[in-house]
Design an enzyme around this catalytic site. Structure first.
Site, PDB file in Angstrom:
ATOM      1  N   GLY A   1      -3.757 -11.582   2.238  1.00  0.00           N
ATOM      2  CA  GLY A   1      -4.448 -11.932   3.486  1.00  0.00           C
ATOM      3  C   GLY A   1      -5.001 -13.344   3.514  1.00  0.00           C
ATOM      4  N   LEU A   2      -4.636 -14.182   2.530  1.00  0.00           N
ATOM      5  CA  LEU A   2      -5.200 -15.534   2.503  1.00  0.00           C
ATOM      6  C   LEU A   2      -4.189 -16.606   2.928  1.00  0.00           C
ATOM      7  CD1 LEU A   2      -7.476 -15.359  -0.686  1.00  0.00           C
ATOM      8  CD2 LEU A   2      -8.059 -14.899   1.684  1.00  0.00           C
ATOM      9  N   GLY A   3      -3.105 -16.180   3.499  1.00  0.00           N
ATOM     10  CA  GLY A   3      -2.165 -17.137   4.095  1.00  0.00           C
ATOM     11  C   GLY A   3      -1.353 -17.936   3.088  1.00  0.00           C
ATOM     12  N   SER A   4      -1.039 -17.336   1.939  1.00  0.00           N
ATOM     13  CA  SER A   4      -0.342 -18.105   0.907  1.00  0.00           C
ATOM     14  C   SER A   4       1.055 -18.553   1.359  1.00  0.00           C
ATOM     15  CB  SER A   4      -0.282 -17.327  -0.407  1.00  0.00           C
ATOM     16  OG  SER A   4       0.906 -16.631  -0.516  1.00  0.00           O
TER      17      SER A   4
ATOM     18  N   ASP B   1      -1.732 -18.399  11.557  1.00  0.00           N
ATOM     19  CA  ASP B   1      -1.740 -18.878  10.160  1.00  0.00           C
ATOM     20  C   ASP B   1      -1.204 -20.309  10.053  1.00  0.00           C
ATOM     21  OD1 ASP B   1      -2.520 -16.314   9.551  1.00  0.00           O
ATOM     22  OD2 ASP B   1      -1.153 -16.112   7.847  1.00  0.00           O
TER      23      ASP B   1
ATOM     24  N   ALA C   1       2.131 -19.244   4.413  1.00  0.00           N
ATOM     25  CA  ALA C   1       2.024 -20.347   5.375  1.00  0.00           C
ATOM     26  C   ALA C   1       1.620 -21.639   4.666  1.00  0.00           C
ATOM     27  CB  ALA C   1       1.009 -20.000   6.465  1.00  0.00           C
ATOM     28  N   ALA C   2       0.687 -21.544   3.724  1.00  0.00           N
ATOM     29  CA  ALA C   2       0.201 -22.749   3.040  1.00  0.00           C
ATOM     30  C   ALA C   2       1.311 -23.361   2.186  1.00  0.00           C
ATOM     31  CB  ALA C   2      -1.002 -22.403   2.165  1.00  0.00           C
TER      32      ALA C   2
HETATM   33  O1  PMV Z   1      -2.120 -11.128   6.202  1.00  0.00           O
HETATM   34  P1  PMV Z   1      -2.107 -12.520   6.737  1.00  0.00           P
HETATM   35  O2  PMV Z   1      -2.996 -13.453   6.032  1.00  0.00           O
HETATM   36  O3  PMV Z   1      -0.732 -13.072   6.832  1.00  0.00           O
HETATM   37  O4  PMV Z   1      -2.677 -12.433   8.236  1.00  0.00           O
HETATM   38  C1  PMV Z   1      -1.991 -11.694   9.194  1.00  0.00           C
HETATM   39  C2  PMV Z   1      -2.701 -11.753  10.513  1.00  0.00           C
HETATM   40  C3  PMV Z   1      -2.120 -10.806  11.555  1.00  0.00           C
HETATM   41  O5  PMV Z   1      -2.901 -10.966  12.733  1.00  0.00           O
HETATM   42  C4  PMV Z   1      -2.200  -9.367  11.105  1.00  0.00           C
HETATM   43  C5  PMV Z   1      -0.665 -11.141  11.861  1.00  0.00           C
HETATM   44  C6  PMV Z   1      -0.456 -12.438  12.625  1.00  0.00           C
HETATM   45  O6  PMV Z   1       0.677 -12.921  12.643  1.00  0.00           O
HETATM   46  O7  PMV Z   1      -1.406 -12.971  13.226  1.00  0.00           O
END
Ligand code: PMV
Length: 315
Positions: free
Chosen positions: A102-105, A151, A107-108
């Site tokens: 959930g910390l966007g690894s 993200d 995308a980063a």
């Molecule tokens: O799990 P992460 O950090 O990739 O965050 C996902 C966020 C969502 O809202 C669940 C999906 C999105 O694309 O926004």
């Protein structure tokens, strides 16, 4: 040999995850001290060699799988710059951001590779944040299926944002905070893949559209109300809104026993509010704290079983 480096931060979603995929507003912020780094070097060997030492991988771009995110990031730049000849490069990526938490690894990592590769090869000066964001979005699509775009935006612009997915262009507003907010980010240690959780929410939405739409509306409303609270530094209000957002995420079934244990522990040890962050079902939770009670809440989280606790100041 010339070499170019770039980095990109991890991120947290403060309000509105999942609902953001369905057009409701959300708020996210970068984790400036937890970053991915890419280095691009001109190479003597012919072709483009990709190195991901954290994953123990090393391979040629031409041999990469079609859905390989690192290869996709590099290929996007080659197309963007319209190069007539493939350059000889070594592209290395490392990341301090835990994956699938959930910390966007994802995308980063993509944003760092895109920025470093573009800046290494371009004769037109450094790439814009907007281009990094839109190319990172294209990499996110192979990882996640239907990403909202939040993200890639936050890791490219590196600022807290208010975000709405919409056509023809997403609404992206940078937030200016009058006073910084203090957060703890605690890891459940449970790996959870965004694509799977987002797909599950989609199935629920297909089966119970009215109920899901109502929950998304509530999440969007919370994000809307949180915006002035963030900008004005009204932490009490912000804490309440985080807990309210968590109650809707629970109803969407994206929480988990491990997340709930950490959320309860944070609240019991004095956090102003706490919720999951990102896709849920595992990964990280966030707790709003003050400078005064951060260490007490940290201890509460570790005692309750958090695998690690990061501290972050937003703003
Ligand atoms: O799990 P992460 O950090 O990739 O965050 C996902 C966020 C969502 O809202 C669940 C999906 C999105 O694309 O926004």
């Amino acid at each position: 040999m010339s070499s170019t480096k770039a980095t990109a931060p991890g991120k947290i979603i403060l309000f509105g995850e999942h609902a953001v995929v369905y057009g409701r507003p959300a708020i996210a912020a970068p984790l400036m001290h937890v970053r991915a780094q890419a280095t691009v070097q001109t190479n003597e060997e012919r072709g483009i060699r990709l190195f991901a030492p954290d994953l123990g991988r090393e391979y040629w771009l031409k041999d990469a799988r079609k859905k390989d995110p690192l290869a996709k990031a590099v290929n996007l730049i080659l197309a963007e710059l319209n190069l007539s000849k493939t350059p000889n490069l070594a592209v290395t990526v490392r990341s301090a951001i835990p994956i699938a938490s959930g910390l966007g690894s994802g995308a980063a990592t993509a944003a760092a590779v895109i920025r470093a590769t573009y800046n290494h090869l371009s004769e037109q000066g450094p790439v814009s944040d907007a281009t990094v964001s839109s190319l990172t979005y294209q990499v996110e699509r192979i990882l996640h299926g239907t990403p909202s775009g939040i993200d890639n935006t936050v890791v490219a612009f590196e600022r807290p944002i208010f975000f709405v997915r919409q056509e023809p262009e997403n609404r992206i507003e940078i937030l200016d905070l009058t006073s910084p907010i203090h957060l703890l980010i605690a890891d459940t240690g449970v790996v959870s893949k965004t694509k799977i959780v987002v797909g599950d929410v989609r199935r629920q939405w297909e089966q119970k559209k009215d109920e899901c739409e109502r929950l998304f509306d509530h999440c969007g409303e919370v994000a809307r109300r949180a915006r002035p609270a963030i900008e004005l530094g009204d932490t009490r209000r912000l804490g309440q809104l985080m807990s309210e957002n968590q109650s809707y995420l629970r109803q969407l079934t994206v929480s988990s026993p491990e997340l709930e244990t950490l959320i309860t522990a944070a609240e019991k040890s004095g956090a102003l509010g706490a919720k999951l962050s990102g896709a849920g079902r595992g990964g990280n939770m966030i707790a709003l704290v003050t400078e005064g009670n951060a260490s007490e809440v940290r201890n509460g989280l570790l005692t309750a079983g958090a695998l690690g606790v990061l501290e972050s100041v937003i703003g």
